[in-house]
Design a protein around this motif. Structure first.
Motif, mmCIF file in Angstrom:
data_model
loop_
_atom_site.group_PDB
_atom_site.id
_atom_site.type_symbol
_atom_site.label_atom_id
_atom_site.label_comp_id
_atom_site.label_asym_id
_atom_site.label_seq_id
_atom_site.Cartn_x
_atom_site.Cartn_y
_atom_site.Cartn_z
ATOM 1 N N GLU A 33 -39.379 24.508 -32.464
ATOM 2 C CA GLU A 33 -38.382 23.795 -31.439
ATOM 3 C C GLU A 33 -37.753 22.815 -32.581
ATOM 4 O OE1 GLU A 33 -42.511 22.366 -30.245
ATOM 5 O OE2 GLU A 33 -41.473 24.225 -30.910
ATOM 6 N N GLY B 155 -32.970 19.489 -21.694
ATOM 7 C CA GLY B 155 -33.332 20.540 -22.500
ATOM 8 C C GLY B 155 -32.158 21.573 -23.311
ATOM 9 N N THR B 156 -32.341 22.078 -23.984
ATOM 10 C CA THR B 156 -31.066 22.893 -24.422
ATOM 11 C C THR B 156 -30.257 23.800 -23.585
ATOM 12 O OG1 THR B 156 -32.563 23.126 -26.645
ATOM 13 C CG2 THR B 156 -30.590 24.538 -26.472
ATOM 14 N N SER C 130 -29.863 21.367 -28.638
ATOM 15 C CA SER C 130 -31.374 21.686 -29.248
ATOM 16 C C SER C 130 -31.652 20.634 -30.070
ATOM 17 C CB SER C 130 -31.081 22.852 -29.870
ATOM 18 O OG SER C 130 -30.432 22.949 -30.993
ATOM 19 N N ALA D 215 -33.051 18.114 -27.373
ATOM 20 C CA ALA D 215 -34.431 18.746 -27.160
ATOM 21 C C ALA D 215 -35.602 18.613 -27.857
ATOM 22 C CB ALA D 215 -34.227 20.176 -26.530
ATOM 23 N N GLY D 216 -35.225 18.964 -29.329
ATOM 24 C CA GLY D 216 -36.425 18.817 -30.388
ATOM 25 C C GLY D 216 -36.743 17.519 -30.351
ATOM 26 N N GLY E 10 -29.450 17.008 -23.986
ATOM 27 C CA GLY E 10 -30.273 17.954 -24.336
ATOM 28 C C GLY E 10 -31.944 17.427 -24.282
ATOM 29 N N PHE F 206 -24.393 23.450 -28.073
ATOM 30 C CA PHE F 206 -25.902 24.116 -27.922
ATOM 31 C C PHE F 206 -26.649 23.555 -29.123
ATOM 32 C CE2 PHE F 206 -24.300 26.429 -24.229
ATOM 33 C CZ PHE F 206 -25.210 26.535 -23.273
ATOM 34 N N PRO G 131 -33.234 23.811 -34.459
ATOM 35 C CA PRO G 131 -31.988 22.807 -34.366
ATOM 36 C C PRO G 131 -31.588 22.147 -35.562
ATOM 37 C CG PRO G 131 -33.570 22.356 -32.476
ATOM 38 C CD PRO G 131 -34.291 23.415 -33.496
#
Length: 252
Positions: free
Chosen positions: A218, A96-97, A195, A198-199, A92, A191, A222
């Motif tokens: 963002e 990215g997510t 996420s 990604a955060g 992630g 996911f 998560p």
């Protein structure tokens, strides 16, 4: 008592070394994973040291980066290496997510399928006998509705991932049900973790890091997802406990 299937009879007829060879290879690969120090690459420190290089590569070669995640995750899952959570976060963080989550789901499903077939070849009644009461509970669940129970076990982490893989092999869950339930059952958790990764990426790339950044969608999204995910097993056990207790209360 159920009669042996054609596959079970054929597997039983094979020499023991042939039946246990796939599992043996997986065990050797897991030992080599730690002996060669590969596990050191799946740490927060290793990610921090190489984040710029990894993210730049992913930006320029998205498909190749996703393919790399699929292959690495499939191998890690097949040998039951304990790197699932950190690697999902890394995926992630780098991809990215969406892209990271997709790559992990595909890789995890492939790896889980590999160990499923390896275990089915070797396991049979052996794993069931060694598993004790917990394995018996799994057997009863699979006997009622293999697809639904398999989906629940993937969605709600009541047992370690590799235990479910081997249990499904031992109790002859249909391969189609196993793959479909695994693919869709691991999606929510995957996911959420992707996420979170990604955060983290958003935090490292932000020019204005402060308390307020934690309230950004963002970041806070998560975190909420992770909290909800951690509550799922507790809620499930409570619901199941009430369902189990209800007949006794009515009969009292």
């Amino acid at each position: 008592m159920t009669t042996p299937t054609e596959h079970e009879s054929t597997a039983a007829a094979k020499p023991a070394w042939k039946r246990f060879l796939p599992i043996g290879i997986i065990v050797i690969a897991l030992i080599a994973f730690f002996a060669t120090g590969l596990n050191e690459y799946f740490t927060v420190d290793a990610i921090a040291e190489n984040q710029s290089t990894l993210k730049e590569f992913a930006r320029d070669n998205l498909v190749l980066a996703m393919l790399a995640v699929v292959v690495i995750y499939a191998i890690a899952t097949a040998i039951s290496a304990p790197v699932g959570s950190i690697f999902t976060l890394l995926s992630g963080f780098i991809l990215g997510t969406l892209y990271g989550g997709i790559a992990v789901v595909v890789g995890a499903t492939i790896g889980a399928t590999i160990i499923f077939y390896a275990g089915r070849e070797a396991a049979g009644d052996t794993l069931a006998k060694l598993g004790g009461e917990k394995m018996k509970n799994l057997e009863e669940g699979f006997a009622k509705d293999a697809m639904s129970y398999m989906f629940i076990l993937r969605l709600v982490p009541l047992f370690p991932f590799f235990v479910v893989n081997l249990a499904a092999a031992a109790f002859r869950v249909p391969a189609k049900s196993y793959v479909i339930a695994t693919f869709f059952g691991i999606m929510p958790g995957t996911f959420v973790f992707a996420s979170v990764g990604a955060g983290f990426s958003s935090i490292t790339e932000s020019e204005n890091i402060g308390a307020g950044i934690l309230l950004q969608p963002e970041i806070i999204g998560p975190i909420i997802g992770l909290v909800v995910l951690s509550l799922v097993p507790i809620i499930y056990k409570k619901i199941k406990g009430e369902d189990t207790a209800e007949p006794s209360e009515n009969g009292a």
